[in-house]
Scaffold this motif. Sequence first.
Motif, PDB file in Angstrom:
ATOM      1  N   LYS A 241      57.349 -32.163   2.686  1.00 46.11           N
ATOM      2  CA  LYS A 241      57.568 -32.186   4.127  1.00 46.11           C
ATOM      3  C   LYS A 241      57.989 -33.579   4.558  1.00 46.11           C
ATOM      4  O   LYS A 241      57.145 -34.462   4.782  1.00 46.11           O
ATOM      5  N   PRO A 242      59.291 -33.837   4.664  1.00 38.35           N
ATOM      6  CA  PRO A 242      59.758 -35.158   5.087  1.00 38.35           C
ATOM      7  C   PRO A 242      59.485 -35.406   6.564  1.00 38.35           C
ATOM      8  O   PRO A 242      59.142 -34.499   7.317  1.00 38.35           O
ATOM      9  N   GLY A 243      59.676 -36.655   6.979  1.00 32.24           N
ATOM     10  CA  GLY A 243      59.270 -37.074   8.321  1.00 32.24           C
ATOM     11  C   GLY A 243      60.188 -36.680   9.452  1.00 32.24           C
ATOM     12  O   GLY A 243      59.789 -36.748  10.623  1.00 32.24           O
ATOM     13  N   GLY A 244      61.426 -36.295   9.147  1.00 33.28           N
ATOM     14  CA  GLY A 244      62.342 -35.829  10.170  1.00 33.28           C
ATOM     15  C   GLY A 244      62.702 -36.871  11.212  1.00 33.28           C
ATOM     16  O   GLY A 244      62.640 -38.078  10.975  1.00 33.28           O
TER      17      GLY A 244
ATOM     18  N   PRO B 272      66.944 -27.650 -13.690  1.00 32.33           N
ATOM     19  CA  PRO B 272      65.746 -28.453 -13.414  1.00 32.33           C
ATOM     20  C   PRO B 272      66.051 -29.669 -12.533  1.00 32.33           C
ATOM     21  O   PRO B 272      65.846 -30.817 -12.915  1.00 32.33           O
ATOM     22  N   VAL B 273      66.555 -29.380 -11.329  1.00 29.59           N
ATOM     23  CA  VAL B 273      66.913 -30.437 -10.383  1.00 29.59           C
ATOM     24  C   VAL B 273      66.466 -30.025  -8.983  1.00 29.59           C
ATOM     25  O   VAL B 273      66.355 -28.826  -8.676  1.00 29.59           O
ATOM     26  N   LEU B 274      66.214 -31.021  -8.144  1.00 26.96           N
ATOM     27  CA  LEU B 274      65.834 -30.774  -6.756  1.00 26.96           C
ATOM     28  C   LEU B 274      66.590 -31.728  -5.840  1.00 26.96           C
ATOM     29  O   LEU B 274      66.661 -32.939  -6.120  1.00 26.96           O
ATOM     30  N   ASN B 275      67.150 -31.200  -4.768  1.00 28.50           N
ATOM     31  CA  ASN B 275      67.750 -32.050  -3.737  1.00 28.50           C
ATOM     32  C   ASN B 275      66.651 -32.733  -2.924  1.00 28.50           C
ATOM     33  O   ASN B 275      65.645 -32.107  -2.582  1.00 28.50           O
ATOM     34  N   VAL B 276      66.881 -33.992  -2.592  1.00 21.55           N
ATOM     35  CA  VAL B 276      65.940 -34.744  -1.754  1.00 21.55           C
ATOM     36  C   VAL B 276      66.723 -35.347  -0.602  1.00 21.55           C
ATOM     37  O   VAL B 276      67.409 -36.361  -0.753  1.00 21.55           O
TER      38      VAL B 276
ATOM     39  N   ILE C 111      62.786 -27.718  -2.794  1.00 21.50           N
ATOM     40  CA  ILE C 111      61.698 -28.706  -2.802  1.00 21.50           C
ATOM     41  C   ILE C 111      60.726 -28.453  -1.644  1.00 21.50           C
ATOM     42  O   ILE C 111      59.515 -28.683  -1.780  1.00 21.50           O
ATOM     43  N   ARG C 112      61.225 -27.974  -0.519  1.00 19.05           N
ATOM     44  CA  ARG C 112      60.317 -27.651   0.585  1.00 19.05           C
ATOM     45  C   ARG C 112      59.395 -26.490   0.211  1.00 19.05           C
ATOM     46  O   ARG C 112      58.236 -26.437   0.644  1.00 19.05           O
TER      47      ARG C 112
ATOM     48  N   VAL D 202      61.029 -39.978  -0.324  1.00 25.51           N
ATOM     49  CA  VAL D 202      61.497 -39.918  -1.710  1.00 25.51           C
ATOM     50  C   VAL D 202      60.305 -40.065  -2.657  1.00 25.51           C
ATOM     51  O   VAL D 202      60.161 -39.320  -3.635  1.00 25.51           O
ATOM     52  N   ALA D 203      59.449 -41.022  -2.355  1.00 24.27           N
ATOM     53  CA  ALA D 203      58.273 -41.247  -3.191  1.00 24.27           C
ATOM     54  C   ALA D 203      57.367 -40.025  -3.223  1.00 24.27           C
ATOM     55  O   ALA D 203      56.802 -39.677  -4.265  1.00 24.27           O
ATOM     56  N   ALA D 204      57.233 -39.356  -2.081  1.00 26.20           N
ATOM     57  CA  ALA D 204      56.432 -38.132  -2.036  1.00 26.20           C
ATOM     58  C   ALA D 204      57.053 -37.044  -2.904  1.00 26.20           C
ATOM     59  O   ALA D 204      56.339 -36.253  -3.544  1.00 26.20           O
ATOM     60  N   ALA D 205      58.383 -36.994  -2.941  1.00 24.97           N
ATOM     61  CA  ALA D 205      59.069 -36.032  -3.806  1.00 24.97           C
ATOM     62  C   ALA D 205      58.812 -36.353  -5.275  1.00 24.97           C
ATOM     63  O   ALA D 205      58.625 -35.447  -6.099  1.00 24.97           O
ATOM     64  N   VAL D 206      58.791 -37.629  -5.612  1.00 28.01           N
ATOM     65  CA  VAL D 206      58.487 -38.040  -6.985  1.00 28.01           C
ATOM     66  C   VAL D 206      57.068 -37.603  -7.360  1.00 28.01           C
ATOM     67  O   VAL D 206      56.836 -37.044  -8.438  1.00 28.01           O
TER      68      VAL D 206
END
Length: 296
Positions: A280-283, A229-233, A274-275, A211-215
């Motif tokens: 790139k989340p940790g999965g 102007p929105v992104l799913n996380v 967002i990708r 989440v922090a990386a998305a921020v």
Amino acid sequence: MTRVLVSGGTGFVGRFIVEHLIEHGYDVVIGGRTRAAPDFFSKPVDFAPMSLDPDIDASAAFEAIDSFVHAAFQHVAGRYRGGEGNDPEGFRRANLDGSLHLFRTARDRGVRRCVFLSSRAVYGASAPGAELAEDMLCQPENLYGELKLKAEGALGALSADAFRTISLRVTGVYGAAGVGATHKWQQLFSDYLEGRGVAPRAGTEVHGDDVAAAVRLALETDHRHLHPPVLNVSDLLVDNRTILAIVRDVTGCANALPEPAALADFNAMNTERIRALGWKPGGAARLRQTIENLLA
């Protein structure tokens, strides 16, 4: 060095955001009602008094601030949906009126970027198995989701070249809790390890640092082309059986796992937008490592 004000920085998700931004060279200021304990964060951070009361002048908190991350949310402890308790008007006043007051103050004080932590709750109910995408019609089923959606719209209306705004629709967040707090799966782990029955349940999850990386991505990326102007996380769609199977592997506990949940019927979140920006989340690997760390 970019100076970022983070409201709600001592909260569960806010702490991940603050630590991540510190690690990546940001000058972070915590906005809130009380100053954090000296050892709450890995490095010293500045503090600015801030409230979700829309009648309190917040101008001083935005002095020399480049970007604003709004992660604060006032609710009954441990609850978001239903977090209004017996005071829906107070809940609305703080989390909608108070948020809009902060957004306008940030804009008027010359803040260049604003990131709002919204929620998957804005979507409401969808057909079984339907994927949740940012451009679909949102029909929130509770006051929490309704207020998040209205705050998104109000922030988007303030957007301009000099005040770039974006809302992140965040799903359930997991990870280690801060000093003196318990993690979100503490009770689930205890119920399984002590032989109490665990019901099948599915959910979408994302690690706090992802989440922090998305921020950070939202602070650093040109996202003017995004409409809305929105992104799913969100990262993983998992159920209790999947989570507890890792607990079983790590601990050797022989207790029976819960039945699988109907994952095919659950509404996963589409994260293509967002990708495409480089997130790139940790999965599954991060999920397993986190559970191992929590059990340790």
